[in-house]
Scaffold this motif. Sequence first.
Motif, PDB file in Angstrom:
ATOM      1  N   ASP A  62       5.383 -80.011 -29.029  1.00 25.63           N
ATOM      2  CA  ASP A  62       5.482 -78.577 -29.290  1.00 25.63           C
ATOM      3  C   ASP A  62       5.371 -78.322 -30.788  1.00 25.63           C
ATOM      4  N   ALA A  63       4.777 -77.211 -31.110  1.00 26.54           N
ATOM      5  CA  ALA A  63       4.749 -76.797 -32.513  1.00 26.54           C
ATOM      6  C   ALA A  63       6.170 -76.437 -32.927  1.00 26.54           C
ATOM      7  N   PRO A  64       6.546 -76.652 -34.172  1.00 26.99           N
ATOM      8  CA  PRO A  64       7.907 -76.344 -34.587  1.00 26.99           C
ATOM      9  C   PRO A  64       8.189 -74.851 -34.468  1.00 26.99           C
ATOM     10  N   ARG A  65       9.423 -74.531 -34.073  1.00 25.38           N
ATOM     11  CA  ARG A  65       9.794 -73.123 -33.938  1.00 25.38           C
ATOM     12  C   ARG A  65      10.199 -72.555 -35.291  1.00 25.38           C
ATOM     13  N   GLY A  66      10.161 -71.230 -35.386  1.00 27.77           N
ATOM     14  CA  GLY A  66      10.504 -70.562 -36.632  1.00 27.77           C
ATOM     15  C   GLY A  66      11.952 -70.793 -37.015  1.00 27.77           C
ATOM     16  N   GLY A  67      12.222 -70.885 -38.302  1.00 27.67           N
ATOM     17  CA  GLY A  67      13.570 -71.168 -38.768  1.00 27.67           C
ATOM     18  C   GLY A  67      14.277 -69.995 -39.421  1.00 27.67           C
ATOM     19  N   PHE A  68      13.520 -68.993 -39.895  1.00 25.57           N
ATOM     20  CA  PHE A  68      14.115 -67.831 -40.547  1.00 25.57           C
ATOM     21  C   PHE A  68      13.898 -66.615 -39.666  1.00 25.57           C
ATOM     22  N   GLY A  69      14.981 -65.906 -39.351  1.00 28.64           N
ATOM     23  CA  GLY A  69      14.876 -64.778 -38.447  1.00 28.64           C
ATOM     24  C   GLY A  69      15.356 -63.471 -39.047  1.00 28.64           C
ATOM     25  N   LEU A  70      14.709 -62.389 -38.633  1.00 24.98           N
ATOM     26  CA  LEU A  70      15.125 -61.028 -38.958  1.00 24.98           C
ATOM     27  C   LEU A  70      15.500 -60.355 -37.645  1.00 24.98           C
ATOM     28  N   VAL A  71      16.706 -59.802 -37.576  1.00 27.37           N
ATOM     29  CA  VAL A  71      17.172 -59.130 -36.370  1.00 27.37           C
ATOM     30  C   VAL A  71      17.516 -57.695 -36.755  1.00 27.37           C
ATOM     31  N   TRP A  72      16.762 -56.736 -36.239  1.00 25.84           N
ATOM     32  CA  TRP A  72      16.951 -55.322 -36.546  1.00 25.84           C
ATOM     33  C   TRP A  72      17.525 -54.657 -35.298  1.00 25.84           C
ATOM     34  N   MET A  73      18.704 -54.055 -35.450  1.00 23.33           N
ATOM     35  CA  MET A  73      19.396 -53.420 -34.328  1.00 23.33           C
ATOM     36  C   MET A  73      19.670 -51.952 -34.681  1.00 23.33           C
ATOM     37  N   PRO A  74      18.674 -51.080 -34.507  1.00 20.57           N
ATOM     38  CA  PRO A  74      18.836 -49.686 -34.922  1.00 20.57           C
ATOM     39  C   PRO A  74      19.583 -48.813 -33.924  1.00 20.57           C
ATOM     40  N   LEU A  75      19.701 -49.264 -32.685  1.00 22.51           N
ATOM     41  CA  LEU A  75      20.339 -48.457 -31.650  1.00 22.51           C
ATOM     42  C   LEU A  75      21.765 -48.930 -31.436  1.00 22.51           C
ATOM     43  N   GLY A  76      22.702 -48.326 -32.135  1.00 22.34           N
ATOM     44  CA  GLY A  76      24.088 -48.745 -32.016  1.00 22.34           C
ATOM     45  C   GLY A  76      25.042 -47.579 -32.036  1.00 22.34           C
ATOM     46  N   VAL A  77      26.230 -47.837 -31.553  1.00 24.45           N
ATOM     47  CA  VAL A  77      27.303 -46.855 -31.588  1.00 24.45           C
ATOM     48  C   VAL A  77      28.575 -47.589 -31.989  1.00 24.45           C
ATOM     49  N   THR A  78      29.405 -46.942 -32.787  1.00 29.01           N
ATOM     50  CA  THR A  78      30.631 -47.571 -33.253  1.00 29.01           C
ATOM     51  C   THR A  78      31.789 -46.587 -33.188  1.00 29.01           C
ATOM     52  N   GLY A  79      32.984 -47.138 -33.068  1.00 28.85           N
ATOM     53  CA  GLY A  79      34.201 -46.347 -33.063  1.00 28.85           C
ATOM     54  C   GLY A  79      35.310 -47.114 -33.744  1.00 28.85           C
ATOM     55  N   PHE A  80      36.371 -46.405 -34.154  1.00 30.98           N
ATOM     56  CA  PHE A  80      37.472 -47.012 -34.901  1.00 30.98           C
ATOM     57  C   PHE A  80      38.787 -46.771 -34.174  1.00 30.98           C
ATOM     58  N   SER A  81      39.757 -47.633 -34.466  1.00 35.32           N
ATOM     59  CA  SER A  81      41.087 -47.457 -33.890  1.00 35.32           C
ATOM     60  C   SER A  81      41.774 -46.267 -34.550  1.00 35.32           C
ATOM     61  N   ASN A  82      42.848 -45.802 -33.931  1.00 33.70           N
ATOM     62  CA  ASN A  82      43.572 -44.641 -34.459  1.00 33.70           C
ATOM     63  C   ASN A  82      44.152 -44.902 -35.840  1.00 33.70           C
ATOM     64  N   ALA A  83      44.466 -46.163 -36.154  1.00 33.24           N
ATOM     65  CA  ALA A  83      45.072 -46.485 -37.446  1.00 33.24           C
ATOM     66  C   ALA A  83      44.118 -46.236 -38.608  1.00 33.24           C
ATOM     67  N   SER A  84      42.831 -46.142 -38.351  1.00 35.60           N
ATOM     68  CA  SER A  84      41.871 -45.938 -39.434  1.00 35.60           C
ATOM     69  C   SER A  84      41.845 -44.495 -39.915  1.00 35.60           C
TER      70      SER A  84
END
Length: 196
Positions: free
Chosen positions: A43-65
């Motif tokens: 097999d040809a060697p696999r790529g070693g450096f990766g870029l992961v782009w995750m533009p679709l996200g949602v976040t929330g915080f606890s009440n203490a914040s």
Amino acid sequence: MILLPLLLATTLGQYEPDYPPPPPPPPPPSSFRYRAAPPPAHDAPRGGFGLVWMPLGVTGFSNASGVSGSFPEGQLNFELRAPQGGARLRAGLEYAEVARSMEIGLKYDYNDRGQLRPFVGVALGAGSFDPLSDWHATVGLSAGMDLFVTRDFFFSMELKGKHFSGDTQRGGGWFYDPFGYSATQTSFQLGFGIYL
């Protein structure tokens, strides 16, 4: 009289009867140990450096914040992987309307050569969120699934929890406690990645 010439021809070797020729010798028995091994698949060697782009996200915080509600969030990760195995070194940036963070950590893909690869991760970093403007140390845990469409291109989903450090009050004074601040952040993200 006829028998005498036949007898003489037989004894002198001039007469040969019509016998069928002997059958050829049987071929030698075939065995796998005598066959040449097929050339190894390379097999040809696999790529070693990766870029992961995750533009679709949602976040929330606890009440203490002091922050309430859910906010859209994006994440960009840089990953390094060895030619074999599921371990990855990961550095990431996250940004939401009310929070920012930078982390470095380890990610481990299970089923490294499969198309569906569940993973877990742990990270240390720093982050800030409104209304606080100062940065706090963070520790995060994550779990998710990567769906590899080709050997080096994949879609990813990740659920991440993060704990912020901070100051705590003990005995009438303020002391820095790495795990004393009770603010936490939870996020879910979708995206894609490519290894080069």
